[in-house]
Design a protein around this motif. Structure first.
Motif, PDB file in Angstrom:
ATOM      1  N   ASN A  33      45.018 -16.712  86.857  1.00 14.41           N
ATOM      2  CA  ASN A  33      46.337 -16.074  86.692  1.00 14.41           C
ATOM      3  C   ASN A  33      47.406 -17.015  87.239  1.00 14.41           C
ATOM      4  N   ILE A  88      53.391  -7.851  84.382  1.00 19.50           N
ATOM      5  CA  ILE A  88      53.739  -8.473  83.104  1.00 19.50           C
ATOM      6  C   ILE A  88      54.928  -7.728  82.505  1.00 19.50           C
ATOM      7  N   THR A 139      54.313  -8.985  76.591  1.00 18.30           N
ATOM      8  CA  THR A 139      52.996  -9.451  76.190  1.00 18.30           C
ATOM      9  C   THR A 139      53.077 -10.368  74.978  1.00 18.30           C
ATOM     10  N   MET A 163      53.151 -14.793  77.286  1.00 16.86           N
ATOM     11  CA  MET A 163      53.382 -13.568  78.042  1.00 16.86           C
ATOM     12  C   MET A 163      54.272 -13.907  79.220  1.00 16.86           C
ATOM     13  N   ASN A 182      46.360 -15.448  72.521  1.00 14.34           N
ATOM     14  CA  ASN A 182      46.723 -14.420  73.489  1.00 14.34           C
ATOM     15  C   ASN A 182      46.173 -14.761  74.879  1.00 14.34           C
ATOM     16  N   VAL A 194      46.008 -12.917  77.455  1.00 14.40           N
ATOM     17  CA  VAL A 194      45.321 -11.790  78.079  1.00 14.40           C
ATOM     18  C   VAL A 194      43.811 -11.924  77.934  1.00 14.40           C
ATOM     19  N   ARG A 195      43.376 -12.446  76.805  1.00 10.82           N
ATOM     20  CA  ARG A 195      41.947 -12.622  76.576  1.00 10.82           C
ATOM     21  C   ARG A 195      41.347 -13.538  77.624  1.00 10.82           C
ATOM     22  N   LEU A 248      42.657 -14.110  80.659  1.00  7.63           N
ATOM     23  CA  LEU A 248      42.744 -13.474  81.972  1.00  7.63           C
ATOM     24  C   LEU A 248      41.612 -12.471  82.179  1.00  7.63           C
ATOM     25  N   LYS A 249      41.295 -11.696  81.146  1.00  9.38           N
ATOM     26  CA  LYS A 249      40.180 -10.759  81.253  1.00  9.38           C
ATOM     27  C   LYS A 249      38.856 -11.505  81.424  1.00  9.38           C
TER      28      LYS A 249
END
Length: 430
Positions: free
Chosen positions: A298, A305, A308, A326, A415, A417-418, A420-421
């Motif tokens: 991160n 956030i 997005t 983001m 993306n 977020v993918r 980060l997850k």
């Protein structure tokens, strides 16, 4: 008057015998008294008896001497037979103890060889266990800890000297020879039934072999467990990457598995297990290395956030527009951190991005950190994961202080977020 030459027999007188010897005109006579006659008769009888005894001895002497000689010969033969039997028994005892000693020496050699083999195995396992120990800090709690070096202190009190030869003691009692073998029977009767040195050594060897086998089995079990855990960890990382739509090439030319069953104590089994553990650790290390190149961290830990990735209403024009990254809410001057190690390829003003830093992570992946108020790195600089690349701001096309973060693969924005997850999923393994 009584005459002086007369004798009395049974109360009556007896005239002494007179012997007269006449020779020509010479006449001689002498008187033989009764006691003298008795003495002469006794002497003659004794001489006759002695002659008869001497004659009998001379006649029977050879038979007596032969009987005595035969008896002595039989006694000597009996003693020689018993001495020979005792010597044969002593030889058997000596031979057995020599064989027992050779057996003990052979077994001691085998134990020393196995101990040397365990020491050599530990030397080979040392680097692998160090790697496994280093990796265990990031493995799940179920992962076994590396074992310590086995110490085998087999104190073998197995000094088996040559069998002492019993001494043959001949005692004399009342002038007759005693039985020289009686003391053996007495010792055998008084001696308690104790295990022989070979039996004691066998029991000790069995115990030591069990201890060595236990150590070997523990080594094999721990190696197998570490290898299996390394494979499972690598598989977990690989599955997480595949779920996120990413793939990492970790082909290390791993040998195919299969073949006949090999005994655990076979040296090739240990070599196979060590090679398998080494390959598993190599696979895990390469998986971690390749995964660590991905931007999974991160850039602004703990920050919320504000916008997005994807199509959104443009904050300035109010029309739909693609947001290629983001945004994180950050006060001006807050640190923006690199999400993976890499090389800075851009560090400066870049149109609507304002002050921007772009880092190439290899494998076609790159990250961008935009709208910075200050840039902390230079182009061409090597950067590590978590290092500060700049300070949040509102430079460029922006409505306020924040951090614009992008992840690009082969030049195309994806993306974040993918990633980060995925980073949260695999963080326990890295």
């Amino acid at each position: 008057m009584k005459q002086s030459g007369q004798a009395t027999v049974f109360g009556r007188r007896k005239e002494p015998h007179m012997v007269i010897i006449a020779r020509g005109n010479d006449i001689r006579h002498f008187t033989v008294r009764p006691w003298m006659a008795a003495f002469i008769g006794s002497a003659l009888a004794a001489v006759a008896m002695g002659y008869l005894l001497a004659t009998s001895y001379l006649v029977l002497r050879d038979d007596l001497i032969g009987a005595t000689t035969a008896r002595q010969a039989r006694m000597q033969q009996a003693y020689e037979d018993r001495i020979s039997a005792l010597r044969a028994q002593v030889d058997r005892i000596t031979s057995r103890q020599l064989l027992d000693q050779q057996l003990v020496e052979t077994k001691v050699g085998e134990l020393l060889q196995r101990q040397s083999q365990l020491t050599m195995r530990h030397g080979r396992l040392g680097p692998l266990l160090d790697r496994a120990e280093a990796a265990s800090t990031n493995l799940p709690a179920s992962a076994p800890t590396p074992m310590e070096k086995p110490e085998i202190r087999a104190s073998l009190g197995l000094d088996i000297p040559n069998a002492p030869v019993p001494e043959l003691a001949y005692a004399s009692t009342s002038g007759s020879a005693a039985d020289p073998f009686a003391f053996l029977s007495a010792q055998k009767a008084d001696r308690p039934a104790v295990p022989s040195s070979a039996d004691q050594a066998d029991r000790l060897f069995v115990a030591i072999n069990q201890s060595l086998r236990s150590i070997e089995n523990e080594q094999m079990e721990r190696i197998t467990s570490l290898a299996q855990n390394a494979y499972e960890t690598a598989d977990a990382i690989s599955e997480a990457l595949e779920t996120a739509g990413l793939s990492v090439d970790v082909d290390i030319d791993k040998d195919a598995m299969g073949g006949p069953l090999i005994a655990v104590d076979n040296p090739t089994a240990f070599d196979t297990k060590v090679r398998e553990l080494d390959e598993a650790l190599d696979m895990l290390d390469k998986m971690k290395k390749e995964t660590s190149r991905l931007p999974l961290a991160n850039p602004a830990p703990g920050r919320s956030i504000s916008s997005t990735f994807g199509v959104r209403k443009d904050p300035l024009l109010g029309t739909p527009a693609l947001h290629s990254g983001m945004d994180f809410r950050l006060p001006a001057g807050s640190a923006a951190r690199a999400t993976a190690a890499g090389t800075v390829v851009k560090a400066g003003w870049n149109g609507g991005y304002g002050r921007m830093v772009e880092i190439d992570h290899g494998g076609g992946f790159a990250t961008r950190y935009a709208h910075l108020s200050k840039i902390e790195v230079k182009e061409g600089q090597k950067i590590g994961k978590g290092e500060v690349v700049g300070r949040a701001g509102s430079s460029g096309r922006s409505t306020g202080p924040h951090l614009h973060y992008e992840v690009r693969h082969n030049g195309t924005a994806v993306n974040p977020v993918r990633f980060l997850k995925l980073g949260r999923q695999v963080s326990q393994y890295l």
